[in-house]
Design an enzyme around this catalytic site. Structure first.
Site, PDB file in Angstrom:
ATOM      1  N   ASN A 152       0.832  -1.406  -0.106  1.00 25.27           N
ATOM      2  CA  ASN A 152       0.101   0.031   0.009  1.00 25.27           C
ATOM      3  C   ASN A 152       0.778   1.099   0.004  1.00 25.27           C
ATOM      4  O   ASN A 152       0.408   2.421  -0.438  1.00 25.27           O
ATOM      5  CB  ASN A 152      -1.057  -0.110   1.177  1.00 25.27           C
ATOM      6  N   GLY A 227       2.954  -5.606   7.485  1.00 23.34           N
ATOM      7  CA  GLY A 227       1.851  -6.466   6.711  1.00 23.34           C
ATOM      8  C   GLY A 227       0.686  -6.507   7.731  1.00 23.34           C
ATOM      9  O   GLY A 227       0.368  -5.982   8.655  1.00 23.34           O
ATOM     10  N   SER A 228      -0.009  -7.566   7.307  1.00 22.92           N
ATOM     11  CA  SER A 228      -1.201  -7.967   8.109  1.00 22.92           C
ATOM     12  C   SER A 228      -0.937  -8.612   9.383  1.00 22.92           C
ATOM     13  O   SER A 228       0.145  -9.292   9.635  1.00 22.92           O
ATOM     14  CB  SER A 228      -1.988  -9.071   7.297  1.00 22.92           C
ATOM     15  N   VAL A 231      -0.253 -12.615   9.020  1.00 23.95           N
ATOM     16  CA  VAL A 231       1.317 -12.958   8.610  1.00 23.95           C
ATOM     17  C   VAL A 231       2.407 -12.546   9.599  1.00 23.95           C
ATOM     18  O   VAL A 231       3.385 -13.276  10.224  1.00 23.95           O
ATOM     19  CB  VAL A 231       1.790 -12.371   7.195  1.00 23.95           C
ATOM     20  N   GLU A 249       4.799  -4.157  12.114  1.00 20.39           N
ATOM     21  CA  GLU A 249       3.929  -2.847  11.853  1.00 20.39           C
ATOM     22  C   GLU A 249       2.784  -3.647  11.347  1.00 20.39           C
ATOM     23  O   GLU A 249       2.969  -4.055  10.006  1.00 20.39           O
ATOM     24  CB  GLU A 249       4.688  -1.875  11.118  1.00 20.39           C
ATOM     25  N   CYS A 283      -3.018   1.414   6.608  1.00 16.81           N
ATOM     26  CA  CYS A 283      -3.148   0.978   7.982  1.00 16.81           C
ATOM     27  C   CYS A 283      -3.848   1.872   8.808  1.00 16.81           C
ATOM     28  O   CYS A 283      -4.356   1.390  10.019  1.00 16.81           O
ATOM     29  CB  CYS A 283      -1.808   0.566   8.423  1.00 16.81           C
ATOM     30  N   GLU A 463       8.621   2.498  14.092  1.00 23.23           N
ATOM     31  CA  GLU A 463       9.352   3.030  12.935  1.00 23.23           C
ATOM     32  C   GLU A 463       9.514   4.495  12.949  1.00 23.23           C
ATOM     33  O   GLU A 463       9.088   5.317  13.847  1.00 23.23           O
ATOM     34  CB  GLU A 463       8.977   2.657  11.791  1.00 23.23           C
TER      35      GLU A 463
END
Ligand code: NAD
Length: 494
Positions: A152, A227-228, A231, A249, A283, A463
Site C-alpha cells: 500500500n 503487513g497483516s 502474517v 507493524e 493501515c 518506525e
C-alpha cells in the site's frame, strides 16, 4: 511483450534460480500486464544473504556521515525522478497521482532525515561511580536485516526500513510485496545510482515462500515486517523460536471521534479523506466514526452525500479522486465484509458493490461504502477491512466515544474533532493508540515522529524518527578505566 524484471543481488540484476516468474498487472485494468518478476525461493534468499554478509564489514566500517551522504544522494535522485516514479506507482498500485507523489515524497523526507542521522546517531556519555573511569553508550549495527513490506506504500514503507537500517551500518535483504514489485525495483535502481556498494542492499522478489525463507534464515539477525496481523503473527512465532529480533507493524481499526462542538465541515472533510483516501487501504484508514448524538444524523447524511460524489477511476486520469483496490481477491474480501455487515443488521447507506461503467469494468473498483446502525459486535466494526468502507455510530459523550475507540484489538491511529482543549487533552491521555490527531484525520504520519501502534498493531517498536534507529541497532555500554588498577563496581564504594 511484457518486460521481465530481475532480482538485485550482490550488485547484479539476476533472475530467480528457478527461472519462475509472476505477473504484475494494472489494478485499474486487468488486461494491462506491467511486467514479469522473479518468483524467488530459499535458494535466492541464500544468495542474497551471502552477498549481504560479504558487504557487511566494509559498510559497517564506513563512517556513518559517508553512509549518510549516499542516502542523501538517493533522496536527491528520488526528488529528481518524483513525477516519473509516482506515475509508475499509480500504474501498478492504483492510488491516484497526488497520493503516489506523497508516497515518493515520504521516501525523500526519510532520506533527508536519515542522512542527517549520519552525523548524530547519538549515544550517551555519563559519569562512573568509580574514580578515573569513563562511561558511554554507543549504537552498534546488528548485521544482515530481512525487510518484508506490503503494497500500500510501495516506496515509502521500504524507505522507512532501508534508510535507517543502512545508516546504522547494517546490510539488507529486501522482499517487496508481489503487487508492487516495479516501484521497489525503481527504488533499488536509485540506491544503486546513488553509489551504494554492491551487496549492501539486495532485493528478492516473490511472495510467501521468499518471505518465509527470510524469516527462517539463521544468518538474518533481524526481521522488520509490515503487513497483516495474520502474517505478522507467523513471523513473530518463527522469530521467537529462533530468538531473532523482529519488529512488526500491522493492521489497524482506526477511529475518528466527532464532538458536537467540533468544526463540522472540517470533521466531515477529515472523515472523507481518512476513510476513502488511498481507497481505504491505509493501515491508518478511518474505518469507525463515533459522532456525538446531537450531530449524528446530520453528520451521517452529509458523509453519505460526500461519499457518493467521489470520482472513481484510473489514478492517472485528471479529476479522479479514488483509484481501484489492489486486486480482485482483495475486492472480494471487502465485499465479503460488506455482506457480513448487512447480514448482521447494519444499514448500508451507500456503496456496497463493485463499480461498473466506462473505464471501470476491467479494474478492481469498489464504490465508497458507508454503514450506519453498526455496533461493536459486528465484524465490520471489529476487523480490519482495508478498503473504502466506514461505519458511523452515535455516542452520548466523550467518555463513551473513548470507550468505543479502545474497544478493539488494534491500536494504531485515532482522531478527535473538538474545539474544547480539555476534551482534547483527555483524548490524548486516554485513547489507546500509537497516534492521536486532534482536529486532523487518522492518516498523515510525518517521518520525524515515531510511527507504530499498541496492542495487536505491533510488538512495541516504533518506525521512523529517532525510535526507528532502535529497531536497527543494538546498544553497547562502554567503560574505559584509566585508573591503572583493578576497580570493582558496587564493591569499591567506601
Ligand atoms: P500481507 O501480510 O499479506 O503481506 C505483507 C508482506 O508479507 C508481503 O511482502 C508478503 O509477500 C509477505 N508475506 C506473505 N506471507 C508471508 C509469510 N508467510 N512469511 C513471510 N512473509 C510473508 O499484507 P499486505 O496485504 O501486503 O498489506 C496489508 C496489511 O498491511 C494491512 O493489514 C495493513 O494494515 C498492514 N499495514 C500496516 C502498516 C503499519 O505500519 N502498521 C502499514 C501499511 C500496511
Amino acid at each position: 511483450m511484457a518486460k521481465s524484471y530481475l532480482n538485485y543481488i550482490g550488485g547484479k540484476w539476476i533472475p530467480a534460480e528457478s527461472r519462475l516468474t509472476f505477473e504484475n498487472r494494472n489494478p485499474a485494468d486487468g488486461r494491462d500486464l506491467i511486467g514479469k518478476f522473479p518468483e524467488s525461493s530459499a535458494e535466492d534468499v541464500e544468495k542474497a544473504v551471502a552477498a549481504a554478509e560479504q558487504a557487511y564489514d566494509r559498510w559497517r566500517l564506513m563512517p556513518a556521515p559517508m553512509r549518510g551522504e549516499i542516502i542523501l544522494k538517493a533522496g536527491l535522485l528520488l526528488k529528481e525522478k518524483k513525477e516519473e516514479l509516482s506515475k509508475i506507482m499509480t500504474h501498478e498500485m492504483g492510488k491516484v497521482l497526488r497520493e503516489t507523489r506523497g508516497d515518493i515524497q515520504e521516501a525523500i523526507d526519510m532520506a533527508y532525515y536519515t542522512a542527517g542521522e549520519g552525523r548524530r546517531l547519538f549515544g550517551q556519555t555519563t559519569t562512573s561511580e568509580l574514580k578515573n573511569k569513563f562511561a558511554m553508550s554507543i549504537r552498534m549495527p546488528i548485521g544482515v536485516c530481512g525487510l518484508i513490506t506490503p503494497w500500500n506504500f510501495p516506496t515509502a514503507i521500504p524507505s522507512w526500513k532501508i534508510f535507517p537500517a543502512l545508516i546504522c551500518g547494517n546490510t539488507v535483504v529486501f522482499k517487496p510485496a508481489e503487487d508492487t514489485p516495479l516501484s521497489a525495483a525503481k527504488f533499488v535502481e536509485i540506491l544503486e545510482q546513488a553509489g551504494l556498494p554492491p551487496g549492501v542492499v539486495n532485493m528478492v522478489h516473490g511472495g510467501a515462500p521468499a518471505g518465509e525463507a527470510i524469516v527462517r534464515h539463521p544468518r538474518i539477525r533481524l526481521v522488520s515486517f509490515t503487513g497483516s496481523c495474520e502474517v505478522g503473527r507467523l513471523v513473530a512465532q518463527q522469530c521467537g523460536k529462533m530468538l531473532k529480533r523482529c519488529s512488526l507493524e500491522m493492521g489497524g481499526k482506526n477511529a475518528q471521534i466527532v464532538m458536537a462542538d467540533a468544526d463540522f465541515d472540517l470533521a466531515l472533510e477529515g472523515a472523507v479523506w481518512g476513510a476513502f483516501g488511498t481507497t481505504g487501504q491505509r493501515c491508518t484508514a478511518t474505518s469507525r466514526i463515533y459522532v456525538e448524538k446531537s450531530v449524528y444524523q446530520k453528520f451521517s447524511r452529509e458523509l453519505v452525500k460526500r461519499a457518493k460524489k467521489i470520482r472513481i477511476g484510473y489514478g492517472l486520469k485528471a479529476g479522479v479522486e479514488m483509484g481501484p483496490v489492489i486486486n480482485d481477491v482483495q475486492r472480494e474480501r471487502i465485499h465479503g465484509y460488506v455482506q457480513s455487515g448487512i447480514e448482521e443488521g447494519a444499514k448500508l447507506e451507500c456503496g456496497g458493490r463493485y463499480a461498473k461503467g466506462p473505464g471501470l469494468s476491467r479494474g478492481s473498483f469498489y464504490i465508497p461504502t458507508v454503514f450506519t446502525h453498526a455496533d461493536s459486535k459486528m465484524k465490520i466494526v471489529r476487523e480490519e477491512i482495508f478498503g473504502p468502507v466506514t461505519c458511523v455510530m452515535p455516542v452520548k459523550n466523550l467518555e463513551e466515544a473513548i470507550h468505543e475507540v479502545n474497544n478493539t484489538v488494534y491500536g494504531l491511529s485515532s482522531a478527535l474533532y473538538s474545539r474544547d482543549v480539555n476534551r482534547a487533552m483527555r483524548a490524548i491521555r486516554d485513547i489507546e493508540a500509537g497516534i492521536t490527531y486532534i482536529n486532523g484525520p487518522t492518516i498523515g504520519a510525518e517521518v520525524h515522529l515515531p510511527f507504530g501502534g499498541v496492542k495487536n498493531t505491533g510488538n512495541g517498536h516504533r518506525e521512523a524518527g529517532e525510535t526507528g534507529l532502535d529497531i536497527f541497532s543494538e546498544w553497547k555500554s562502554v567503560f574505559v578505566d584509566f585508573s591503572g588498577r583493578l576497580q570493582k563496581a558496587q564493591i569499591d564504594v567506601d
